[in-house]
Scaffold this active site. Structure first.
Site, PDB file in Angstrom:
ATOM      1  N   GLU A 243     -15.176   3.175  31.079  1.00  0.00           N
ATOM      2  CA  GLU A 243     -13.998   3.256  31.936  1.00  0.00           C
ATOM      3  C   GLU A 243     -14.058   4.404  32.940  1.00  0.00           C
ATOM      4  O   GLU A 243     -13.524   4.275  34.048  1.00  0.00           O
ATOM      5  CB  GLU A 243     -12.735   3.411  31.074  1.00  0.00           C
TER       6      GLU A 243
ATOM      7  N   SER B 117      15.632   2.134 -27.399  1.00  0.00           N
ATOM      8  CA  SER B 117      15.211   3.239 -28.273  1.00  0.00           C
ATOM      9  C   SER B 117      14.275   4.228 -27.602  1.00  0.00           C
ATOM     10  O   SER B 117      13.746   5.130 -28.270  1.00  0.00           O
ATOM     11  CB  SER B 117      14.506   2.665 -29.512  1.00  0.00           C
TER      12      SER B 117
END
Length: 599
Positions: free
Chosen positions: A81, A342
């Protein structure tokens, strides 16, 4: 005369500077557009993406630092680019002139001549491609270069570049097309993503794979000609298959991720203590287990894994499948308050041992007993007379446990649970009464599992650590090391579902102290286990609260507990507990368990 030209040059420079400053003030750079809303992300302990969410503008945009990107990707983008990116001030006049000549020869726009900085300017202020727009881009590029260094500008580009549809930024593009983090991209992947932003709508691979492949191959050809990649590298990358469909964004640890987003709404990046591998394994085992439970009229289960040594949460799965709407999969069963049955009994026994009320061999009364209008009964409806504490806990008898709660008085189970970080006790202690130890209250799986992690650390309580950047904290010993050791020595003797008769003789099986719980009406089943290395908690039940005959802790929850434990790294290597200095042996009466008297 000889000073006239320098003065004129100085005046011109001052005028140009004043004009630039005035123009910059009149047309300020919209800096806020350089930082668009990013996708909130949840990361595991190693920084891997567990889950991402759409940004506020509906885009997938995962923020990435430049050092979190594949070096191949950065190299290819700059070389393709803007080869002179690190040398120009934001605008490259030679590139603009070359583009002008190419466009005139072609009679149409075939090249823009924009630098990467100018592309960033266009991304924050998109305009039709005209000469006026190009001049604005050049002006904005100069403004950007004046405020950011080159690495920051590259980072802006990679976080703003379009990758087709609602994918913005290479972080989202890498996951959507390759299922990878942007730092893991190979040359072929990087080449495709480097070419894609030039024309994302026409070359997005999920819709136009052939066009995407051509764009990638064109980039590779140009960069081979420029000497950026070798011929073999270009050929190998060009032979790679182009992804023909998008990959779904990661959605692991969905319950944990949603919980943390709610808990920390202001944070866009949540680095957690979760382990992606342990989380994935726990979810897979949970899914299989829930499928089996549903054949027995039980719809859901949840599981958590805690590092016993550090208190760090390693995995949390709140249902068999987060995305199963027919079974309310998005409910987080790991955080839902439920009756523990429990499962709180071990803590009553620990408190009793710390107060000097009992030892593992103390005989406890297991006969019909009334506390005013309340008369507890054992699960099987039977009574055994005098029972050693050890056996009362192994058999999970109700009557002896209630008797110890009564003897502990007001500084008993309720204030202990508050000190241990249980947040679900929202009523006064008097509202719960003695039945609290049998499940007459509500807890959630995460906090209950953390109580057992406290036992794994010899009684030292710590808050569960969920975020990796949370400070590491130690906490108080709510249970003495001696009582914690004695509990582990008792709970390790519970009959295991994976090897019920001979687990001690098995090879490479973790040694685990564990306890189950079954709530009244068979609505909830629990199983929590621990050793020095890991603590695992499992809940099973129906989110509707409906009971089922097979909702029993040892049958509906324990098998998943041990299935998870057997997959945890280092679980079978963890050394078992040695007696601390505060746990000593003494002669006792074989009948009462009390200290032996004189002969």
């Amino acid at each position: 005369m000889r000073w006239r030209w320098p003065k004129r040059i100085a005046a011109a420079l001052l005028f140009a500077a004043a004009l630039a400053l005035a123009t910059d003030a009149l047309f300020p750079l919209p800096v806020e557009k350089l930082r668009p809303p990013f996708s909130p992300v949840v990361l595991d302990r190693d920084g891997k993406l567990l889950r991402a969410y759409l940004a506020d503008d509906g885009a997938w945009r995962i923020n990435k630092r430049l050092d979190e990107l594949s070096p191949d990707l950065v190299r290819l983008v700059v070389a393709y680019e803007d080869r002179w990116f690190f040398r120009h001030p934001g605008v490259n006049p030679a590139s603009l002139l070359r583009a002008l000549v190419q466009n005139l020869r072609a009679g149409r726009t075939v090249s823009g001549g924009s630098t990467l900085t100018m592309q960033v300017a266009r991304l924050i202020e998109p305009k039709p491609r005209t000469l006026a727009a190009k001049l604005v881009e050049a002006f904005r590029a100069l403004q950007i270069e004046a405020r950011f260094d080159k690495r920051e500008i590259l980072e802006l580009y990679f976080n703003l570049a379009p990758y087709g549809g609602n994918l913005a930024g290479v972080g989202a593009g890498a996951f959507a097309y390759f299922g990878k983090d942007a730092r893991e991209l190979g040359l072929a992947d990087a080449a495709l993503l480097a070419a894609l932003p030039n024309s994302p709508s026409r070359t997005r691979p999920d819709r136009h794979p052939k066009a995407a492949g051509k764009a990638r191959d064109k980039l590779l050809t140009i960069l081979q000609r420029r000497g950026v990649v070798s011929a073999p590298e270009a050929a190998d990358a060009a032979s790679a298959a182009v992804p023909a469909r998008r990959v779904s964004m990661p959605a692991s640890a969905a319950h944990a991720a949603d919980w943390l987003r709610t808990r920390y709404p202001e944070r866009g990046v949540l680095p957690t203590t979760l382990d992606a591998d342990i989380q994935r394994q726990a979810e897979a085992l949970l899914r299989v287990h829930v499928a089996d439970l549903r054949r027995r009229g039980i719809d859901q289960a949840a599981a958590v894994v805690i590092d016993s040594e550090t208190g760090e949460l390693q995995a949390l799965a709140g249902s068999g499948d987060f995305f199963d709407e027919s079974h309310h999969g998005q409910v987080n069963g790991a955080l839902a308050p439920r009756s523990p049955g429990s499962a709180l009994k071990p803590f009553v026994y620990a408190l009793a041992m710390d107060r000097g009320l009992a030892t593992p061999d103390t005989a406890l009364v297991d006969t019909p007993t009334a506390y005013g209008a309340y008369s507890p009964e054992n699960f099987d409806g039977q009574y055994r007379g005098l029972v050693p504490l050890r056996e009362a806990l192994v058999w999970s008898l109700n009557v002896p446990a209630v008797g110890l709660v009564s003897r502990l008085g007001r500084d008993g189970l309720y204030p202990f649970l508050l000190r241990a970080g249980v947040t679900t006790l929202t009523r006064p202690e008097s509202d719960y009464g003695l039945s609290m130890v049998l499940g007459g209250c509500e807890v959630n799986l995460l906090e209950l599992s953390n109580l057992y992690a406290m036992l794994a650390r010899g009684g030292e309580w710590r808050p569960v650590r969920v975020l990796a950047d949370d400070p590491k904290r130690s906490g108080p010993h709510l249970i003495s090391p001696g009582a914690a050791y004695l509990l582990a020595d008792i709970l390790v003797d519970l009959r295991r579902p994976d090897l019920p008769r001979a687990w001690r003789f098995a090879v490479n099986q973790p040694t685990v102290a564990w306890k189950t719980g079954t709530s009244y009406g068979h609505r909830d089943a629990w199983s929590i286990g621990y050793n020095r290395r890991w603590t695992v908690g499992v809940w099973a039940g129906n989110f509707s609260g409906a009971g089922a005959p097979e909702l029993v802790g040892s049958e509906a929850a324990a098998p998943l507990l041990f299935a998870i434990f057997n997959t945890l790294p280092g679980a079978s290597d963890a050394a078992w507990y040695a007696p601390p200095a505060t746990a000593a042996e003494r002669e006792i009466c074989p009948l009462s368990g009390q200290p032996a008297g004189p002969a």
